[in-house]
Design a protein around this motif. Structure first.
Motif, PDB file in Angstrom:
ATOM      1  N   LEU A  45     -38.741  27.978 -79.963  1.00 22.69           N
ATOM      2  CA  LEU A  45     -37.833  28.285 -81.064  1.00 22.69           C
ATOM      3  C   LEU A  45     -38.120  27.382 -82.261  1.00 22.69           C
ATOM      4  O   LEU A  45     -38.196  27.854 -83.411  1.00 22.69           O
ATOM      5  N   ARG A  46     -38.285  26.100 -82.013  1.00 21.08           N
ATOM      6  CA  ARG A  46     -38.574  25.164 -83.100  1.00 21.08           C
ATOM      7  C   ARG A  46     -39.926  25.482 -83.745  1.00 21.08           C
ATOM      8  O   ARG A  46     -40.065  25.435 -84.983  1.00 21.08           O
ATOM      9  N   LYS A  47     -40.908  25.826 -82.919  1.00 24.18           N
ATOM     10  CA  LYS A  47     -42.219  26.165 -83.455  1.00 24.18           C
ATOM     11  C   LYS A  47     -42.151  27.408 -84.325  1.00 24.18           C
ATOM     12  O   LYS A  47     -42.726  27.460 -85.423  1.00 24.18           O
ATOM     13  N   ALA A  48     -41.427  28.422 -83.862  1.00 18.63           N
ATOM     14  CA  ALA A  48     -41.304  29.662 -84.634  1.00 18.63           C
ATOM     15  C   ALA A  48     -40.592  29.405 -85.959  1.00 18.63           C
ATOM     16  O   ALA A  48     -40.962  29.980 -86.995  1.00 18.63           O
ATOM     17  N   ALA A  49     -39.570  28.558 -85.939  1.00 14.98           N
ATOM     18  CA  ALA A  49     -38.853  28.235 -87.169  1.00 14.98           C
ATOM     19  C   ALA A  49     -39.755  27.514 -88.158  1.00 14.98           C
ATOM     20  O   ALA A  49     -39.750  27.810 -89.366  1.00 14.98           O
ATOM     21  N   ALA A  50     -40.556  26.574 -87.645  1.00 13.92           N
ATOM     22  CA  ALA A  50     -41.479  25.843 -88.519  1.00 13.92           C
ATOM     23  C   ALA A  50     -42.511  26.784 -89.130  1.00 13.92           C
ATOM     24  O   ALA A  50     -42.820  26.700 -90.328  1.00 13.92           O
ATOM     25  N   GLU A  51     -43.042  27.685 -88.323  1.00 15.21           N
ATOM     26  CA  GLU A  51     -44.051  28.629 -88.823  1.00 15.21           C
ATOM     27  C   GLU A  51     -43.461  29.585 -89.849  1.00 15.21           C
ATOM     28  O   GLU A  51     -44.141  30.001 -90.793  1.00 15.21           O
ATOM     29  N   ALA A  52     -42.173  29.926 -89.682  1.00 11.14           N
ATOM     30  CA  ALA A  52     -41.517  30.843 -90.620  1.00 11.14           C
ATOM     31  C   ALA A  52     -40.956  30.117 -91.841  1.00 11.14           C
ATOM     32  O   ALA A  52     -40.529  30.767 -92.807  1.00 11.14           O
ATOM     33  N   GLY A  53     -40.947  28.789 -91.792  1.00 13.34           N
ATOM     34  CA  GLY A  53     -40.417  28.016 -92.908  1.00 13.34           C
ATOM     35  C   GLY A  53     -38.916  28.128 -93.069  1.00 13.34           C
ATOM     36  O   GLY A  53     -38.397  28.119 -94.192  1.00 13.34           O
ATOM     37  N   VAL A  54     -38.193  28.229 -91.929  1.00 10.18           N
ATOM     38  CA  VAL A  54     -36.740  28.361 -91.994  1.00 10.18           C
ATOM     39  C   VAL A  54     -36.082  27.233 -91.205  1.00 10.18           C
ATOM     40  O   VAL A  54     -36.701  26.620 -90.341  1.00 10.18           O
ATOM     41  N   GLU A  55     -34.810  27.011 -91.501  1.00 11.47           N
ATOM     42  CA  GLU A  55     -34.035  26.004 -90.788  1.00 11.47           C
ATOM     43  C   GLU A  55     -33.085  26.673 -89.812  1.00 11.47           C
ATOM     44  O   GLU A  55     -32.428  27.659 -90.149  1.00 11.47           O
ATOM     45  N   LEU A  56     -33.025  26.140 -88.615  1.00  9.43           N
ATOM     46  CA  LEU A  56     -32.077  26.592 -87.603  1.00  9.43           C
ATOM     47  C   LEU A  56     -31.232  25.412 -87.155  1.00  9.43           C
ATOM     48  O   LEU A  56     -31.716  24.282 -87.081  1.00  9.43           O
ATOM     49  N   ASP A  57     -29.997  25.684 -86.837  1.00  9.12           N
ATOM     50  CA  ASP A  57     -29.130  24.703 -86.198  1.00  9.12           C
ATOM     51  C   ASP A  57     -29.150  25.037 -84.702  1.00  9.12           C
ATOM     52  O   ASP A  57     -28.512  25.991 -84.268  1.00  9.12           O
ATOM     53  N   ILE A  58     -29.890  24.274 -83.930  1.00 15.19           N
ATOM     54  CA  ILE A  58     -30.095  24.566 -82.512  1.00 15.19           C
ATOM     55  C   ILE A  58     -29.099  23.768 -81.688  1.00 15.19           C
ATOM     56  O   ILE A  58     -29.034  22.544 -81.777  1.00 15.19           O
ATOM     57  N   ARG A  59     -28.307  24.496 -80.871  1.00 13.11           N
ATOM     58  CA  ARG A  59     -27.254  23.855 -80.101  1.00 13.11           C
ATOM     59  C   ARG A  59     -27.249  24.378 -78.670  1.00 13.11           C
ATOM     60  O   ARG A  59     -27.715  25.471 -78.391  1.00 13.11           O
ATOM     61  N   GLN A  60     -26.659  23.578 -77.774  1.00 14.99           N
ATOM     62  CA  GLN A  60     -26.525  23.969 -76.375  1.00 14.99           C
ATOM     63  C   GLN A  60     -25.311  24.854 -76.192  1.00 14.99           C
ATOM     64  O   GLN A  60     -24.236  24.591 -76.751  1.00 14.99           O
ATOM     65  N   LEU A  61     -25.482  25.931 -75.417  1.00 12.88           N
ATOM     66  CA  LEU A  61     -24.366  26.789 -75.054  1.00 12.88           C
ATOM     67  C   LEU A  61     -24.740  27.525 -73.777  1.00 12.88           C
ATOM     68  O   LEU A  61     -25.736  28.256 -73.748  1.00 12.88           O
ATOM     69  N   ASP A  62     -23.956  27.320 -72.736  1.00 16.07           N
ATOM     70  CA  ASP A  62     -24.120  28.024 -71.464  1.00 16.07           C
ATOM     71  C   ASP A  62     -23.010  29.061 -71.385  1.00 16.07           C
ATOM     72  O   ASP A  62     -21.833  28.714 -71.260  1.00 16.07           O
ATOM     73  N   VAL A  63     -23.377  30.343 -71.463  1.00 20.07           N
ATOM     74  CA  VAL A  63     -22.351  31.398 -71.544  1.00 20.07           C
ATOM     75  C   VAL A  63     -21.494  31.481 -70.290  1.00 20.07           C
ATOM     76  O   VAL A  63     -20.402  32.062 -70.336  1.00 20.07           O
ATOM     77  N   THR A  64     -21.963  30.945 -69.173  1.00 17.25           N
ATOM     78  CA  THR A  64     -21.195  31.001 -67.930  1.00 17.25           C
ATOM     79  C   THR A  64     -20.212  29.842 -67.795  1.00 17.25           C
ATOM     80  O   THR A  64     -19.454  29.780 -66.828  1.00 17.25           O
ATOM     81  N   ASP A  65     -20.220  28.925 -68.760  1.00 19.78           N
ATOM     82  CA  ASP A  65     -19.382  27.726 -68.715  1.00 19.78           C
ATOM     83  C   ASP A  65     -18.406  27.783 -69.890  1.00 19.78           C
ATOM     84  O   ASP A  65     -18.798  27.579 -71.040  1.00 19.78           O
ATOM     85  N   GLU A  66     -17.134  28.066 -69.601  1.00 17.27           N
ATOM     86  CA  GLU A  66     -16.154  28.226 -70.676  1.00 17.27           C
ATOM     87  C   GLU A  66     -16.043  26.977 -71.542  1.00 17.27           C
ATOM     88  O   GLU A  66     -15.863  27.070 -72.762  1.00 17.27           O
ATOM     89  N   ALA A  67     -16.139  25.810 -70.937  1.00 22.90           N
ATOM     90  CA  ALA A  67     -16.044  24.570 -71.714  1.00 22.90           C
ATOM     91  C   ALA A  67     -17.210  24.451 -72.682  1.00 22.90           C
ATOM     92  O   ALA A  67     -17.038  24.026 -73.832  1.00 22.90           O
ATOM     93  N   SER A  68     -18.404  24.834 -72.232  1.00 25.13           N
ATOM     94  CA  SER A  68     -19.583  24.809 -73.097  1.00 25.13           C
ATOM     95  C   SER A  68     -19.419  25.779 -74.260  1.00 25.13           C
ATOM     96  O   SER A  68     -19.757  25.462 -75.405  1.00 25.13           O
TER      97      SER A  68
END
Length: 281
Positions: A45-68
């Motif tokens: 994901l980071r490599k693709a963003a760098a190649e596309a010249g865009v910024e992403l806010d990359i965060r952790q999220l586990d859809v099976t964990d309500e707290a996450s």
């Protein structure tokens, strides 16, 4: 003074459609929060963003964990003050059949593909109401047509489609647009992550011949070039993000439109049964 950028949260962005949507959304000017269960898998994901010249806010999220899920959504609101769209993309494949699966196997598939979508959607809806936002869920043609040896996966996708189809008019009364996006075969890592031991499962039980027919047909579909690219599927998601009035049900290719059309016009079920029976010999 420039307008505040619209903010989108996307789940399951480590590869495939989710990664492609994250890049496309950032290129289109969305402030893009790209989430994934395991941050150690964010290199592509980071490599693709760098190649596309865009910024992403990359965060952790586990859809099976309500707290996450709650922590991720609350974090977006705390940092940006708004949430304009959610793309439920995280999912997990599964191949098996009723006699060979355990009920625990089926529950695991439902946790990711159905309840995971509900966790994220429920946490996001109050904020989408505030912005008149969009709730988009990547389902599958398998959410319309049941497919051999995909009982658990299709059951989860059927459930998602039924839930969202029922929710859509309710959410619309408060200004939230709900859509499902239905890909067919897509050339992604998804097909490699179904937890399937090909030789062991083909050799096991009374369904071996039927399973071999199914596997041969499926492998041919992925090898003959007919599988859609992730970028192609992402275009349909972007259409749902940017259209003035997106449709509820959106297919990602002409093949997918034709395929699901078989079911939607199949009042007695005979057309679908005739089609999928051929897949298993």
């Amino acid at each position: 003074m420039s307008a505040t950028p619209r903010t989108v949260l996307i789940t399951g962005t480590s590869s495939g459609i989710g990664l492609a949507v994250a890049i496309a959304a950032a290129q289109a000017g969305w402030r893009t929060v790209a989430t994934l269960r395991d941050l150690t898998r964010a290199d592509a994901l980071r490599k693709a963003a760098a190649e596309a010249g865009v910024e992403l806010d990359i965060r952790q999220l586990d859809v099976t964990d309500e707290a996450s899920v709650t922590a991720a959504v609350d974090g977006v609101i705390a940092d940006y003050g708004r949430l304009d769209a959610v793309v439920n993309n995280a999912g997990a494949g599964h191949l098996g059949t009723l006699e060979n699966d355990t009920v625990a196997d089926v529950r695991k598939v439902m946790e990711v593909n159905f309840f995971g979508v509900l966790h994220v959607s429920k946490a996001a809806l109050p904020h989408l109401r505030t912005t008149g936002g969009r709730l988009i869920t990547v389902t599958s043609v398998g959410g319309v047509i049941g497919q051999p040896f995909n009982e658990a996966y299709c059951a989860a996708k059927f459930a998602v489609e039924g839930y969202m189809e029922s929710l859509a008019p309710v959410a619309q009364t408060l200004g939230v647009s709900v859509s499902v996006v239905e890909p067919g075969a897509v050339a992604t890592e998804f097909v490699n992550n179904v937890g399937f031991d090909l030789e062991a499962d083909i050799a096991a039980g009374p369904y071996s011949d039927a399973l071999r027919h199914y596997i041969d047909r499926t492998v041919e579909q992925f090898l003959d070039g007919s599988a859609q690219t992730p970028a192609g599927a992402a275009e349909a998601v972007m259409g749902a993000l940017d259209a003035d009035r997106p449709a509820f049900r959106i297919q990602t290719s002409e093949w997918a439109r034709t395929f699901v059309g078989t079911k939607l016009a199949d009042v007695d079920g005979s057309a679908v049964q005739g089609l999928t029976a051929a897949w298993v010999g």
